[in-house]
Design a protein around this motif. Structure first.
Motif, PDB file in Angstrom:
ATOM      1  N   LEU A  18     -29.736  16.439  -9.288  1.00  0.00           N
ATOM      2  CA  LEU A  18     -29.860  16.567  -7.835  1.00  0.00           C
ATOM      3  C   LEU A  18     -30.999  15.723  -7.272  1.00  0.00           C
ATOM      4  CD1 LEU A  18     -29.222  20.365  -7.324  1.00  0.00           C
ATOM      5  CD2 LEU A  18     -27.679  18.477  -6.866  1.00  0.00           C
ATOM      6  N   SER A  19     -31.941  15.300  -8.139  1.00  0.00           N
ATOM      7  CA  SER A  19     -33.124  14.634  -7.592  1.00  0.00           C
ATOM      8  C   SER A  19     -33.209  13.154  -7.946  1.00  0.00           C
ATOM      9  CB  SER A  19     -34.385  15.354  -8.068  1.00  0.00           C
ATOM     10  OG  SER A  19     -34.465  15.242  -9.465  1.00  0.00           O
ATOM     11  N   SER A  20     -32.296  12.646  -8.767  1.00  0.00           N
ATOM     12  CA  SER A  20     -32.382  11.222  -9.096  1.00  0.00           C
ATOM     13  C   SER A  20     -31.228  10.469  -8.446  1.00  0.00           C
ATOM     14  CB  SER A  20     -32.357  11.040 -10.612  1.00  0.00           C
ATOM     15  OG  SER A  20     -31.212  11.662 -11.131  1.00  0.00           O
ATOM     16  N   SER A  21     -31.299   9.126  -8.557  1.00  0.00           N
ATOM     17  CA  SER A  21     -30.278   8.332  -7.885  1.00  0.00           C
ATOM     18  C   SER A  21     -29.341   7.703  -8.916  1.00  0.00           C
ATOM     19  CB  SER A  21     -30.949   7.257  -7.037  1.00  0.00           C
ATOM     20  OG  SER A  21     -31.729   6.432  -7.859  1.00  0.00           O
ATOM     21  N   TYR A  74     -29.045  12.324  -5.570  1.00  0.00           N
ATOM     22  CA  TYR A  74     -29.964  12.636  -4.478  1.00  0.00           C
ATOM     23  C   TYR A  74     -29.693  11.816  -3.205  1.00  0.00           C
ATOM     24  CZ  TYR A  74     -34.185  12.796  -1.702  1.00  0.00           C
ATOM     25  OH  TYR A  74     -35.048  12.903  -0.661  1.00  0.00           O
ATOM     26  N   VAL A  98     -28.580  13.683   0.352  1.00  0.00           N
ATOM     27  CA  VAL A  98     -29.367  13.557   1.576  1.00  0.00           C
ATOM     28  C   VAL A  98     -28.591  12.765   2.624  1.00  0.00           C
ATOM     29  CG1 VAL A  98     -31.487  12.651   2.555  1.00  0.00           C
ATOM     30  CG2 VAL A  98     -31.517  13.713   0.324  1.00  0.00           C
ATOM     31  N   THR A 142     -32.698   5.727  -2.263  1.00  0.00           N
ATOM     32  CA  THR A 142     -33.282   6.751  -1.389  1.00  0.00           C
ATOM     33  C   THR A 142     -32.249   7.172  -0.353  1.00  0.00           C
ATOM     34  OG1 THR A 142     -34.010   5.085   0.168  1.00  0.00           O
ATOM     35  CG2 THR A 142     -35.577   5.728  -1.526  1.00  0.00           C
TER      36      THR A 142
END
Ligand SMILES: Nc1ncnc2c1ncn2[C@@H]1O[C@H](COP(=O)(O)OP(=O)(O)OP(=O)(O)O)[C@@H](O)[C@H]1O
Ligand SMILES: [Mg+2]
Lengths: 402, 255
Positions: free
Chosen positions: A63-66, A78, A82, A346
């Motif tokens: 969930l937190s990396s690309s 991620y 977002v 991002t």
């Protein structure tokens, strides 16, 4: 009044026919039950299959990396998570006021004049039609209108700066700091110069755009020791080229393949849905309430704002949330407007930044030749489905509370 | 609060249509101030239509048209230039079915004053209490003003609607079958209320209940097929009607 004559013959009651009617009733009941169950069964099967494939990949790092094109084990969703959330929010922010406004015009401000009545009917008819247009068509519309803006502001080309920057853009000479990782930006004094040779200590910005004093370092001198000092030092003689920095409030025309273009396009997709849902909600408000308000001397707007709209709000919000669910799952128009690139690391950083969304990410992963990526797609689908279920649950909650 | 004498309503040669259908024909009548005037007559004879023209509620009906004069005090109610918002502030209406807003009891009564007046909280509180007292509802709701109005009984809701209508200090009160959804004891309360309110208002009430008309009105107007057949003191209309049709109707022979 004449009394109703009693029939002289009573129809014979055939028990046999009764039995056959009971039987057909039973058969039809079982048939309906079977059909209902099978559709649920297919859904459950799908969820189980996806869960089986994807659950093991669903980790906090996922969930937190690309996206990582080399190493699927380090890849994550991620930026897409977002991106989708911001896109959807922005889209609702545009579509809700416009949609509810149109519904109010169509339901509460029915014009009296002949010409305006015609406009009213025309708009109403077209909203019903628009709801049936395939979303990819909206994608093409968005491409012409929002991405290229009919090329009024110059031709938009890949990887080149064109169009009309309005605000939030700054140009600097960019240098690499001694630590070989950090960027350093030096203000441009002579815009005619495409490059700048670094020679002495100057005021500038660090990689996070904070003002710093940039230190100069001659080859042969002692290098600074701390990492922090290295990050603000540039080798004398280094040559920097011009870069553009976009602030969070950056704005330009045309929008290009950006978050803004994407959300406006999605707003068009869900607009008819919101209008129709809001119209239904307004129509469900009993007329007696409008009469009461009018009888008190409320103007049409006061009546709408203080009585009708509050009474219709739960229905309108329910429709809005369901429409947002539709928006978050849309792939086709997003693909046309934003393209299929999933490499961004991002979430979108300003309105005109590019943006990855979940459906596009899932789409690219799902037919990746490497098996591991396909499992990641399943994990991303789980996240998407959970989000959708949460939205629908909210809608049901709002509707239930009334 | 408006204790001034209420206006007279003068109707002269008044016709009303819905599309091509003529609902009222050549109505000429005077509705006296500080009186209760009852409109009676069989269903579909145009009683509600007349009522809805007095405060221009028929503006909401696209097909409705009218001609003739309808004068409330000095104000020509039918003039295009007449501000309906101002008109409806002077002419309150209570409907057949109780229709409180889905808001609190307090907010229902405060709705009109908030629309029309610049009032502070203390004045508003006072106005709400005054209206609820006037509508004989205060004692039943004073401890739950913030509760939803829809939690009240039908009779209480109707009295709430009356309180809501008088909170803006109208001079005329129009009531379209205000008791038809109420039980006998609530009806009695509303009737008493109507009788009391006529000290301050010109009241026009539509009713299908002969006893009600007899009990709480001073003047009775009998409508038949869009026309006024008979108009006179209630006593006289019920005991010595001048017209055959009136007699048939009030004695229940009609229909
Ligand atoms: N909005 C409307 N559109 C068309 N015709 C209408 C409309 N409202 C009323 N009418 C017609 O006008 C006539 C008078 O109606 P109105 O409502 O004034 O009757 P009423 O005397 O109040 O009857 P009731 O006692 O049943 O309430 C009726 O024939 C009715 O069909
Ligand atoms: Mg009626």
């Amino acid at each position: 009044m004449e009394p109703t004559p009693t029939p002289s013959v009573t129809p014979p009651l055939s028990l046999e026919r009764l039995a056959s009617r009971r039987l057909s009733d039973r058969i039809f009941y079982l048939l309906c039950l079977g059909i209902a169950c099978s559709s649920v069964a297919i859904l459950v099967l799908l969820l189980v299959a996806i869960g089986y494939q994807g659950a093991s990949s669903l980790t906090p790092t996922f969930l937190s990396s690309s996206h990582d094109p080399e190493n699927p084990d380090a890849a994550g969703m991620y930026p897409a998570l977002v991106g989708s959330l911001i896109l959807c929010l922005l889209c609702a922010l545009v579509a809700l006021p416009v949609g509810v406004g149109s519904a109010i015009f169509l339901e509460e401000f029915r014009p009296r004049g002949r010409a305006l009545r015609w406009v009213h009917g025309f708009v109403q008819l077209n909203i019903a039609n628009l709801a049936g247009v395939p979303s990819v068509v909206y994608g093409l519309l968005g491409l012409t209108v929002f991405v290229y803006m009919f090329q009024w502001f110059g031709k938009l080309e890949q990887n080149s700066i064109s169009g009309l920057d309005l605000w939030g853009v700054e140009r600097y000479y960019q240098f690499l700091a001694l630590d070989e990782r950090s960027a350093i930006f030096i203000p441009i004094e002579n815009p005619a110069e495409p490059t700048f040779q670094f020679s002495e200590s100057l005021a500038g910005l660090d990689g996070q755009l904070r003002p710093i004093q940039v230190q100069a370092w001659e080859p042969g001198q002692r290098r600074p020791l701390s990492a922090e000092a290295l990050a603000r030092t540039v080798r004398v003689g280094e040559i920097g080229g011009v870069v553009e920095i976009h602030r969070w409030y950056y704005f330009r025309l045309p929008f290009g393949p950006s978050l803004l273009a994407g959300s406006l396009t999605l707003a068009l997709v869900i607009l008819p849905i919101i209008v129709i849902a809001s119209q239904e909600a307004l129509r469900a408000v009993p007329n007696s309430l409008r009469e009461a308000a009018a009888g008190m001397g409320a103007t049409r707007w006061q009546m709408t704002q203080q009585v009708t709209l509050p009474a219709a709000l739960p229905g309108i919000l329910t429709g809005g949330i369901l429409a947002m669910g539709r928006a978050i799952g849309e792939a086709a128009p997003i693909f046309v407007v934003l393209g299929g690139n999933i490499g961004k690391r991002t979430g979108p950083e300003h309105l005109l930044d590019s943006c990855v969304t979940m459906p596009i990410l899932i789409f690219s992963w799902a037919d990746h030749p490497v098996e591991r990526y396909r499992q990641l797609a399943a994990a991303a689908i789980i996240v998407l489905v959970v989000l959708l279920l949460l939205m629908n649950a909210t809608a049901i909650f709002i509707r239930g509370r009334r | 609060m408006s204790e001034a004498t209420s206006p007279e309503i003068k109707i002269d040669n008044f016709d009303a249509w819905y599309g091509d259908f003529q609902a009222l024909q050549r109505i000429t009548a005077t509705i006296a101030p500080n009186h209760v005037t009852a409109l009676i007559g069989p269903s579909g004879c145009g009683k509600s239509t007349l009522l809805k023209w007095i405060n221009r509620m028929n503006d909401l009906v696209p097909s409705a048209r009218c001609s003739g004069t309808l004068q409330i005090g000095q104000l020509n109610a039918l003039d295009r230039a007449t501000d309906v918002v101002a008109l409806r502030r002077r002419v309150g209406m209570v409907f057949q079915k109780p229709n409180p807003f889905p808001k609190s009891i307090y907010d229902n009564v405060a709705f009109g004053p908030r629309l029309h007046f610049q009032v502070n909280q203390a004045e508003l509180d006072e106005l709400v209490e005054w209206s609820l007292r006037k509508a004989a509802l205060w004692d039943e709701v004073k401890d739950r003003l913030r509760k939803p109005a829809l939690s009240l009984s039908g009779g209480q809701q109707q009295r709430l609607c009356i309180a809501r209508a008088i909170a803006i200090g109208p001079e005329v009160l129009l009531m379209d079958e205000p008791c038809s959804a109420l039980d006998p004891s609530s009806t009695a309360k509303v009737e008493d209320l109507i009788y009391e309110l006529r000290a301050n208002y010109t009241i026009v009430i539509v009713t299908h209940n002969m006893q009600q008309a007899a009990r709480c009105s001073d003047t009775t107007m009998f409508f038949y097929q869009g026309q006024v057949v008979e108009c006179g003191p209630t006593q006289q209309v019920f005991t010595r009607p001048q017209q055959r049709q009136t007699e048939d109707y009030v004695t229940g022979k009609y229909g």
